[in-house]
Design an enzyme around this catalytic site. Sequence first.
Site, PDB file in Angstrom:
ATOM      1  N   TRP A 191      20.861 -36.607 -15.913  1.00 60.19           N
ATOM      2  CA  TRP A 191      19.632 -35.868 -15.543  1.00 60.19           C
ATOM      3  C   TRP A 191      18.388 -36.749 -15.983  1.00 60.19           C
ATOM      4  CZ3 TRP A 191      20.444 -32.165 -12.079  1.00 60.19           C
ATOM      5  CH2 TRP A 191      21.476 -31.664 -12.094  1.00 60.19           C
ATOM      6  N   SER A 198      21.366 -40.096 -11.242  1.00 59.12           N
ATOM      7  CA  SER A 198      20.041 -39.280 -11.537  1.00 59.12           C
ATOM      8  C   SER A 198      20.491 -37.953 -12.729  1.00 59.12           C
ATOM      9  CB  SER A 198      19.715 -38.897 -10.042  1.00 59.12           C
ATOM     10  OG  SER A 198      20.520 -37.897  -9.360  1.00 59.12           O
ATOM     11  N   LEU A 244      13.755 -40.099   3.870  1.00 60.72           N
ATOM     12  CA  LEU A 244      13.397 -38.872   4.543  1.00 60.72           C
ATOM     13  C   LEU A 244      11.822 -38.469   3.967  1.00 60.72           C
ATOM     14  CD1 LEU A 244      13.534 -36.814   6.610  1.00 60.72           C
ATOM     15  CD2 LEU A 244      14.904 -35.065   4.631  1.00 60.72           C
ATOM     16  N   GLY A 255      16.142 -37.759  -0.044  1.00 58.26           N
ATOM     17  CA  GLY A 255      15.948 -39.128  -0.861  1.00 58.26           C
ATOM     18  C   GLY A 255      14.769 -39.800  -0.285  1.00 58.26           C
ATOM     19  N   CYS A 307      -0.366  -0.133   7.551  1.00 58.50           N
ATOM     20  CA  CYS A 307      -0.821   0.230   6.157  1.00 58.50           C
ATOM     21  C   CYS A 307      -2.387   0.939   6.276  1.00 58.50           C
ATOM     22  CB  CYS A 307      -0.839  -0.915   5.249  1.00 58.50           C
ATOM     23  SG  CYS A 307       0.717  -1.369   4.887  1.00 58.50           S
ATOM     24  N   GLU A 367       0.795  -1.066   0.046  1.00 58.70           N
ATOM     25  CA  GLU A 367      -0.047   0.040  -0.097  1.00 58.70           C
ATOM     26  C   GLU A 367       0.849   1.186  -0.019  1.00 58.70           C
ATOM     27  OE1 GLU A 367      -2.264  -3.123   2.538  1.00 58.70           O
ATOM     28  OE2 GLU A 367      -0.196  -2.565   2.099  1.00 58.70           O
ATOM     29  N   LEU A 391      21.864 -26.630  -2.948  1.00 56.44           N
ATOM     30  CA  LEU A 391      20.448 -26.463  -2.599  1.00 56.44           C
ATOM     31  C   LEU A 391      20.005 -24.987  -2.387  1.00 56.44           C
ATOM     32  CD1 LEU A 391      20.206 -29.208   0.223  1.00 56.44           C
ATOM     33  CD2 LEU A 391      19.437 -29.382  -2.106  1.00 56.44           C
TER      34      LEU A 391
END
Length: 365
Positions: free
Chosen positions: A174, A172, A301, A298, A86, A51, A208
Amino acid sequence: MKPWQMTLALAEQAIGLTDPNPRVGCVILSADGQTLLGQGHTQAAGGPHAEVMALRDAQARGADVRGATVYVTLEPCAHHGRTPPCCDALVAAGVGRVEIAAGDPNPLVNGQGTARIAAAGIAIGHAPADIAERAREINIGFFSRMERGRPWVRMKIAASLDGRTALPSGASQWITGPDARADGHAWRRRAGAVLSGIGTVLADDPSLDVRLVDTARQPIRAIVDARLDTPPTARLFDASSPVLLFTASTDAGRRAALEARGAEIVTVGTTPDGRLDLDAVLDALAALPVNELHVEAGARLNAGLLRTGRVDELLAYLAPKLVGDGRGMAALGTLGGLDAALRFDFHEAVKVGADLRILARTHRA
């Protein structure tokens, strides 16, 4: 572009910028709805809200906002945090009407911003249900943290059509193509934190962070590491954002070596079967605060989070290929019957390059 579409588009521009504050867009139109007077979106935490940005834009244009109509994707705040309320800024500006897409779930605001604007004699309007839903989607993690006390947990998986995330060797790269990988980084950008496990750190040495799309901020990198097996040489420590290691280990030597590399170590309890308490991990992340948690982990988890209903959404990229034997999405074990299957509802399916991106949300009875 219609006012609500403009306002929602502005809110989306705040993704990757405002966390942990909500992503909000604001448009100010003349009373007759024909002239754009100002527009803006919330800035980085501690900076101006949408705002105020729109009012500043109107001032820069030399526009008079008295009697104007304001469109905002989230109820204007009513408390003094790092910035003033605001709702008071809109009242002081003398606008004539405020259209609100979604109420603010923050207990410090929740209805109070609307009430103060209305008490000043300014008309209040509310967006249609579909606009309200889109505004909520943009801030799905903020709503989750405010309403449930935990982040919105999104699990990202890249797999072949036969559900393989890697070959038996672990290779993996890709399975999916470059467009899907860049798109995955755009979803990382949404997150307050990226969560992975020690198995992924040891196998892949990932950073990551967000690299394949532009971002104004990097998410926290959080690792579930019960024994503090993360190597001090891990690529995690080469990126700029914080690294959190959740552990049950009391090994002073490992702790010191990792802290010397910049890691913040968070000790959490264990469950009766000796696993780290994932609820404690989510609670700690919510307290930081983290709105959206992006899981790239993985099979073990993933299974731990899925089995206990902690995952809100699957972000699955499926490549148009079959790879045969390999590693699966989640080590869920053998079910006693199909009625024990974890159920999801398809939310969206979009082709991204050669691959298919599927959003599926946990089925709520």
